[in-house]
Scaffold this motif. Structure first.
Motif, PDB file in Angstrom:
ATOM      1  N   GLU A  14       0.821  -1.206   0.000  1.00 59.18           N
ATOM      2  CA  GLU A  14       0.000   0.000   0.000  1.00 59.18           C
ATOM      3  C   GLU A  14       0.860   1.263   0.000  1.00 59.18           C
ATOM      4  N   SER A  15       1.929   1.278   0.799  1.00 58.41           N
ATOM      5  CA  SER A  15       2.824   2.443   0.834  1.00 58.41           C
ATOM      6  C   SER A  15       3.516   2.634  -0.505  1.00 58.41           C
ATOM      7  N   VAL A  16       3.993   1.552  -1.083  1.00 55.76           N
ATOM      8  CA  VAL A  16       4.658   1.639  -2.388  1.00 55.76           C
ATOM      9  C   VAL A  16       3.665   2.127  -3.440  1.00 55.76           C
ATOM     10  N   TYR A  17       2.440   1.637  -3.392  1.00 53.25           N
ATOM     11  CA  TYR A  17       1.408   2.077  -4.327  1.00 53.25           C
ATOM     12  C   TYR A  17       1.173   3.585  -4.211  1.00 53.25           C
ATOM     13  N   ILE A  18       0.999   4.059  -2.979  1.00 44.07           N
ATOM     14  CA  ILE A  18       0.706   5.475  -2.750  1.00 44.07           C
ATOM     15  C   ILE A  18       1.828   6.352  -3.280  1.00 44.07           C
ATOM     16  N   PHE A  19       3.050   6.055  -2.891  1.00 41.37           N
ATOM     17  CA  PHE A  19       4.159   6.923  -3.298  1.00 41.37           C
ATOM     18  C   PHE A  19       4.510   6.751  -4.773  1.00 41.37           C
ATOM     19  N   SER A  20       4.240   5.597  -5.354  1.00 38.29           N
ATOM     20  CA  SER A  20       4.416   5.425  -6.806  1.00 38.29           C
ATOM     21  C   SER A  20       3.416   6.290  -7.557  1.00 38.29           C
ATOM     22  N   LYS A  21       2.179   6.317  -7.082  1.00 39.85           N
ATOM     23  CA  LYS A  21       1.139   7.136  -7.715  1.00 39.85           C
ATOM     24  C   LYS A  21       1.487   8.624  -7.644  1.00 39.85           C
ATOM     25  N   LEU A  22       2.198   9.005  -6.578  1.00 35.48           N
ATOM     26  CA  LEU A  22       2.613  10.405  -6.420  1.00 35.48           C
ATOM     27  C   LEU A  22       3.923  10.703  -7.143  1.00 35.48           C
ATOM     28  N   PHE A  65      -3.716  16.772   1.616  1.00 35.50           N
ATOM     29  CA  PHE A  65      -3.724  17.409   0.297  1.00 35.50           C
ATOM     30  C   PHE A  65      -3.670  16.364  -0.813  1.00 35.50           C
ATOM     31  N   PHE A  66      -2.744  15.416  -0.709  1.00 37.15           N
ATOM     32  CA  PHE A  66      -2.609  14.414  -1.762  1.00 37.15           C
ATOM     33  C   PHE A  66      -3.802  13.461  -1.796  1.00 37.15           C
ATOM     34  N   HIS A  67      -4.399  13.179  -0.652  1.00 35.02           N
ATOM     35  CA  HIS A  67      -5.609  12.354  -0.653  1.00 35.02           C
ATOM     36  C   HIS A  67      -6.742  13.073  -1.379  1.00 35.02           C
ATOM     37  N   LEU A  68      -6.831  14.367  -1.189  1.00 28.71           N
ATOM     38  CA  LEU A  68      -7.929  15.127  -1.803  1.00 28.71           C
ATOM     39  C   LEU A  68      -7.683  15.464  -3.273  1.00 28.71           C
ATOM     40  N   THR A  69      -6.429  15.396  -3.719  1.00 26.82           N
ATOM     41  CA  THR A  69      -6.134  15.789  -5.094  1.00 26.82           C
ATOM     42  C   THR A  69      -5.750  14.628  -6.004  1.00 26.82           C
ATOM     43  N   LYS A  70      -4.852  13.754  -5.576  1.00 23.58           N
ATOM     44  CA  LYS A  70      -4.335  12.716  -6.473  1.00 23.58           C
ATOM     45  C   LYS A  70      -4.722  11.296  -6.082  1.00 23.58           C
ATOM     46  N   LEU A  71      -4.834  11.036  -4.792  1.00 28.27           N
ATOM     47  CA  LEU A  71      -5.034   9.659  -4.342  1.00 28.27           C
ATOM     48  C   LEU A  71      -6.501   9.279  -4.176  1.00 28.27           C
ATOM     49  N   GLY A  72      -7.285  10.218  -3.724  1.00 26.63           N
ATOM     50  CA  GLY A  72      -8.659   9.925  -3.345  1.00 26.63           C
ATOM     51  C   GLY A  72      -8.718   9.591  -1.864  1.00 26.63           C
ATOM     52  N   VAL A  73      -9.872   9.736  -1.293  1.00 24.26           N
ATOM     53  CA  VAL A  73     -10.047   9.463   0.134  1.00 24.26           C
ATOM     54  C   VAL A  73      -9.868   7.973   0.410  1.00 24.26           C
ATOM     55  N   GLY A  80     -11.123   4.538   3.424  1.00 31.44           N
ATOM     56  CA  GLY A  80     -10.738   5.875   3.869  1.00 31.44           C
ATOM     57  C   GLY A  80      -9.960   5.885   5.176  1.00 31.44           C
ATOM     58  N   GLN A  81      -9.504   4.720   5.617  1.00 32.19           N
ATOM     59  CA  GLN A  81      -8.830   4.608   6.904  1.00 32.19           C
ATOM     60  C   GLN A  81      -7.568   5.463   6.982  1.00 32.19           C
ATOM     61  N   LEU A  82      -6.725   5.429   5.964  1.00 36.29           N
ATOM     62  CA  LEU A  82      -5.502   6.252   6.002  1.00 36.29           C
ATOM     63  C   LEU A  82      -5.838   7.736   6.031  1.00 36.29           C
ATOM     64  N   PHE A  83      -6.841   8.135   5.274  1.00 39.63           N
ATOM     65  CA  PHE A  83      -7.262   9.533   5.258  1.00 39.63           C
ATOM     66  C   PHE A  83      -7.761   9.954   6.640  1.00 39.63           C
ATOM     67  N   ILE A  84      -8.565   9.115   7.260  1.00 42.28           N
ATOM     68  CA  ILE A  84      -9.080   9.411   8.604  1.00 42.28           C
ATOM     69  C   ILE A  84      -7.936   9.490   9.616  1.00 42.28           C
ATOM     70  N   TYR A  85      -6.981   8.567   9.527  1.00 41.19           N
ATOM     71  CA  TYR A  85      -5.813   8.629  10.419  1.00 41.19           C
ATOM     72  C   TYR A  85      -5.057   9.943  10.241  1.00 41.19           C
ATOM     73  N   GLY A  86      -4.905  10.367   8.992  1.00 40.23           N
ATOM     74  CA  GLY A  86      -4.238  11.642   8.727  1.00 40.23           C
ATOM     75  C   GLY A  86      -4.973  12.812   9.358  1.00 40.23           C
ATOM     76  N   LEU A  87      -6.290  12.802   9.250  1.00 40.06           N
ATOM     77  CA  LEU A  87      -7.096  13.865   9.872  1.00 40.06           C
ATOM     78  C   LEU A  87      -6.959  13.849  11.396  1.00 40.06           C
ATOM     79  N   ILE A  88      -6.971  12.656  11.984  1.00 35.11           N
ATOM     80  CA  ILE A  88      -6.855  12.543  13.435  1.00 35.11           C
ATOM     81  C   ILE A  88      -5.503  13.069  13.907  1.00 35.11           C
TER      82      ILE A  88
END
Length: 118
Positions: A14-22, A65-73, A80-88
């Motif tokens: 999942e981490s590799v996917y996220i940073f590859s997408k970015l 920012f990246f969840h809202l622009t490139k990755l999606g929630v 949306g667990q990673l997004f929620i963790y980021g908000l917390i």
């Protein structure tokens, strides 16, 4: 933040996917992990909590920012667990910064008065 370091430093899918997408794999994943580790350590010690909280706010602001622009929630069906963790972490760090604001402003005043001496 400490909980997610395992996934960043072990190159979890999942981490590799996220940073590859970015377009930031692997340097972004490892660099972000190191900064999150630094922020977490700073937060644990009262004299540096404000600085750790400020760093965490910056890091989580970037993640949000990246969840809202490139990755999606929702990333890879995580609900949306990673997004929620980021908000917390973002909100919690903001609360810490407010609580420890006198320490932070005291350091800033101390630093600015030292650098203002001719």
């Amino acid at each position: 933040m400490l909980q997610t370091l395992y996934f960043k430093f072990t190159a979890a899918d999942e981490s590799v996917y996220i940073f590859s997408k970015l377009g930031m794999e692997p340097w972004g994943r490892i660099g972000t992990g190191v900064l999150e580790l630094v922020a977490s350590i700073l937060i644990l010690f009262p004299k540096s909590t404000a600085f750790g909280a400020l760093l965490a706010i910056g890091l989580m602001g970037g993640a949000i920012f990246f969840h809202l622009t490139k990755l999606g929630v929702v990333v890879q069906n995580d609900g949306g667990q990673l997004f929620i963790y980021g908000l917390i972490v973002f909100v919690s760090s903001g609360v810490l910064l407010v609580i420890y604001r006198n320490d932070f402003t005291g350091y800033i005043k101390k630093f600015s008065s030292i650098s203002a001496i001719p």
